[in-house]
Design a protein around this motif. Sequence first.
Motif, PDB file in Angstrom:
ATOM      1  N   GLU A  15      49.028  31.374  30.114  1.00 54.38           N
ATOM      2  CA  GLU A  15      47.811  31.597  29.659  1.00 54.38           C
ATOM      3  C   GLU A  15      48.078  31.013  28.101  1.00 54.38           C
ATOM      4  O   GLU A  15      46.934  30.286  27.327  1.00 54.38           O
ATOM      5  CB  GLU A  15      47.480  33.058  29.133  1.00 54.38           C
ATOM      6  N   ALA A  16      49.128  30.821  27.584  1.00 50.80           N
ATOM      7  CA  ALA A  16      49.466  30.321  26.151  1.00 50.80           C
ATOM      8  C   ALA A  16      49.678  28.884  26.158  1.00 50.80           C
ATOM      9  O   ALA A  16      48.938  28.254  25.592  1.00 50.80           O
ATOM     10  CB  ALA A  16      50.845  30.810  25.762  1.00 50.80           C
ATOM     11  N   ILE A  17      49.994  28.344  27.172  1.00 51.05           N
ATOM     12  CA  ILE A  17      50.022  26.703  27.544  1.00 51.05           C
ATOM     13  C   ILE A  17      48.445  26.199  27.712  1.00 51.05           C
ATOM     14  O   ILE A  17      47.933  25.355  26.886  1.00 51.05           O
ATOM     15  CB  ILE A  17      50.803  26.514  28.876  1.00 51.05           C
ATOM     16  N   THR A  18      47.503  27.067  28.310  1.00 51.26           N
ATOM     17  CA  THR A  18      46.121  26.760  28.458  1.00 51.26           C
ATOM     18  C   THR A  18      45.517  26.901  27.244  1.00 51.26           C
ATOM     19  O   THR A  18      44.831  25.749  26.757  1.00 51.26           O
ATOM     20  CB  THR A  18      45.549  27.703  29.597  1.00 51.26           C
ATOM     21  N   ALA A  19      45.847  27.813  26.397  1.00 47.71           N
ATOM     22  CA  ALA A  19      45.308  27.899  24.908  1.00 47.71           C
ATOM     23  C   ALA A  19      45.782  26.843  24.227  1.00 47.71           C
ATOM     24  O   ALA A  19      44.951  26.309  23.181  1.00 47.71           O
ATOM     25  CB  ALA A  19      45.714  29.275  24.295  1.00 47.71           C
ATOM     26  N   ALA A  20      46.922  26.365  24.270  1.00 49.02           N
ATOM     27  CA  ALA A  20      47.496  25.297  23.481  1.00 49.02           C
ATOM     28  C   ALA A  20      46.728  23.920  23.821  1.00 49.02           C
ATOM     29  O   ALA A  20      46.464  23.179  22.941  1.00 49.02           O
ATOM     30  CB  ALA A  20      48.958  25.062  23.557  1.00 49.02           C
ATOM     31  N   CYS A  21      46.472  23.742  25.205  1.00 53.20           N
ATOM     32  CA  CYS A  21      45.903  22.488  25.418  1.00 53.20           C
ATOM     33  C   CYS A  21      44.363  22.624  24.979  1.00 53.20           C
ATOM     34  O   CYS A  21      44.069  21.638  24.469  1.00 53.20           O
ATOM     35  CB  CYS A  21      45.760  22.542  27.208  1.00 53.20           C
ATOM     36  N   LYS A  23      43.511  23.955  22.123  1.00 49.90           N
ATOM     37  CA  LYS A  23      43.446  23.964  21.009  1.00 49.90           C
ATOM     38  C   LYS A  23      43.588  22.575  20.523  1.00 49.90           C
ATOM     39  O   LYS A  23      43.145  22.017  19.395  1.00 49.90           O
ATOM     40  CB  LYS A  23      44.374  25.112  20.251  1.00 49.90           C
ATOM     41  N   LEU A  24      44.590  21.921  21.095  1.00 53.10           N
ATOM     42  CA  LEU A  24      44.789  20.602  20.937  1.00 53.10           C
ATOM     43  C   LEU A  24      43.890  19.502  21.405  1.00 53.10           C
ATOM     44  O   LEU A  24      44.123  18.163  20.991  1.00 53.10           O
ATOM     45  CB  LEU A  24      46.491  20.250  21.161  1.00 53.10           C
ATOM     46  N   ALA A  25      43.204  19.921  22.275  1.00 46.32           N
ATOM     47  CA  ALA A  25      42.282  19.041  23.105  1.00 46.32           C
ATOM     48  C   ALA A  25      42.827  17.862  23.831  1.00 46.32           C
ATOM     49  O   ALA A  25      42.488  17.003  23.963  1.00 46.32           O
ATOM     50  CB  ALA A  25      41.286  18.605  22.149  1.00 46.32           C
ATOM     51  N   VAL A  26      43.732  18.493  24.592  1.00 51.84           N
ATOM     52  CA  VAL A  26      44.550  17.387  25.416  1.00 51.84           C
ATOM     53  C   VAL A  26      44.734  18.009  26.870  1.00 51.84           C
ATOM     54  O   VAL A  26      45.206  19.389  26.867  1.00 51.84           O
ATOM     55  CB  VAL A  26      45.825  16.685  24.708  1.00 51.84           C
ATOM     56  N   PRO A  27      45.066  17.424  27.854  1.00 53.49           N
ATOM     57  CA  PRO A  27      45.660  18.123  28.872  1.00 53.49           C
ATOM     58  C   PRO A  27      46.998  18.464  28.921  1.00 53.49           C
ATOM     59  O   PRO A  27      47.638  17.958  28.242  1.00 53.49           O
ATOM     60  CB  PRO A  27      45.377  17.100  30.135  1.00 53.49           C
ATOM     61  N   SER A  28      47.435  19.313  30.078  1.00 49.34           N
ATOM     62  CA  SER A  28      48.867  19.897  30.004  1.00 49.34           C
ATOM     63  C   SER A  28      49.802  18.723  30.032  1.00 49.34           C
ATOM     64  O   SER A  28      50.852  19.084  29.339  1.00 49.34           O
ATOM     65  CB  SER A  28      48.994  20.924  30.885  1.00 49.34           C
ATOM     66  N   GLU A  29      49.636  17.886  30.604  1.00 49.83           N
ATOM     67  CA  GLU A  29      50.635  16.597  30.693  1.00 49.83           C
ATOM     68  C   GLU A  29      50.949  15.978  29.369  1.00 49.83           C
ATOM     69  O   GLU A  29      51.887  15.179  29.262  1.00 49.83           O
ATOM     70  CB  GLU A  29      50.401  15.508  31.806  1.00 49.83           C
ATOM     71  N   ARG A  30      50.102  16.229  28.353  1.00 48.40           N
ATOM     72  CA  ARG A  30      50.364  15.536  27.015  1.00 48.40           C
ATOM     73  C   ARG A  30      50.833  16.460  26.239  1.00 48.40           C
ATOM     74  O   ARG A  30      50.750  16.197  24.958  1.00 48.40           O
ATOM     75  CB  ARG A  30      48.696  15.098  26.696  1.00 48.40           C
ATOM     76  N   ILE A  31      51.173  17.743  26.311  1.00 51.64           N
ATOM     77  CA  ILE A  31      51.639  18.577  25.299  1.00 51.64           C
ATOM     78  C   ILE A  31      53.093  18.664  25.771  1.00 51.64           C
ATOM     79  O   ILE A  31      53.583  18.672  26.826  1.00 51.64           O
ATOM     80  CB  ILE A  31      51.055  19.886  25.222  1.00 51.64           C
ATOM     81  N   GLU A  32      54.243  18.728  24.676  1.00 53.25           N
ATOM     82  CA  GLU A  32      55.325  19.487  24.981  1.00 53.25           C
ATOM     83  C   GLU A  32      55.249  20.783  24.364  1.00 53.25           C
ATOM     84  O   GLU A  32      54.729  20.892  23.218  1.00 53.25           O
ATOM     85  CB  GLU A  32      56.373  18.332  24.237  1.00 53.25           C
ATOM     86  N   ASP A  63      47.716   8.759  19.718  1.00 49.90           N
ATOM     87  CA  ASP A  63      46.744   7.597  19.595  1.00 49.90           C
ATOM     88  C   ASP A  63      45.940   7.744  20.881  1.00 49.90           C
ATOM     89  O   ASP A  63      44.654   7.349  20.888  1.00 49.90           O
ATOM     90  CB  ASP A  63      47.323   6.263  19.081  1.00 49.90           C
ATOM     91  N   SER A  64      46.616   7.685  21.897  1.00 54.77           N
ATOM     92  CA  SER A  64      45.904   7.714  23.307  1.00 54.77           C
ATOM     93  C   SER A  64      44.793   8.726  23.758  1.00 54.77           C
ATOM     94  O   SER A  64      43.950   8.422  24.392  1.00 54.77           O
ATOM     95  CB  SER A  64      46.943   7.565  24.473  1.00 54.77           C
ATOM     96  N   ALA A  65      45.092   9.725  23.093  1.00 50.14           N
ATOM     97  CA  ALA A  65      44.216  11.226  23.388  1.00 50.14           C
ATOM     98  C   ALA A  65      42.690  10.739  22.584  1.00 50.14           C
ATOM     99  O   ALA A  65      41.729  11.039  23.150  1.00 50.14           O
ATOM    100  CB  ALA A  65      44.840  12.122  22.592  1.00 50.14           C
ATOM    101  N   GLU A  66      42.731   9.691  21.521  1.00 48.15           N
ATOM    102  CA  GLU A  66      41.654   9.445  20.951  1.00 48.15           C
ATOM    103  C   GLU A  66      40.744   8.561  21.725  1.00 48.15           C
ATOM    104  O   GLU A  66      39.316   8.623  21.620  1.00 48.15           O
ATOM    105  CB  GLU A  66      41.886   8.876  19.682  1.00 48.15           C
TER     106      GLU A  66
END
Length: 68
Positions: A15-21, A23-32, A63-66
Amino acid sequence: MSQEYIEITEKTVSEAITAACQKLAVPSERIEYEVIDPGKTGFLGIGARAAKIRARVKQGMEDSAEFD
């Protein structure tokens, strides 16, 4: 642009990973992320502790997220 880490606390690590995604407005493969505390369910809710992670957008992915 250097993305700072954010700390997220939720009932479970998932649930924390989902919330981070969200909040950061990116899919899970784009977060560390780093698990600070995996949390604990406790016995009948007694001694329960929320999971906590520290997350940010992967380096080079800002940059690619934009452009999605």
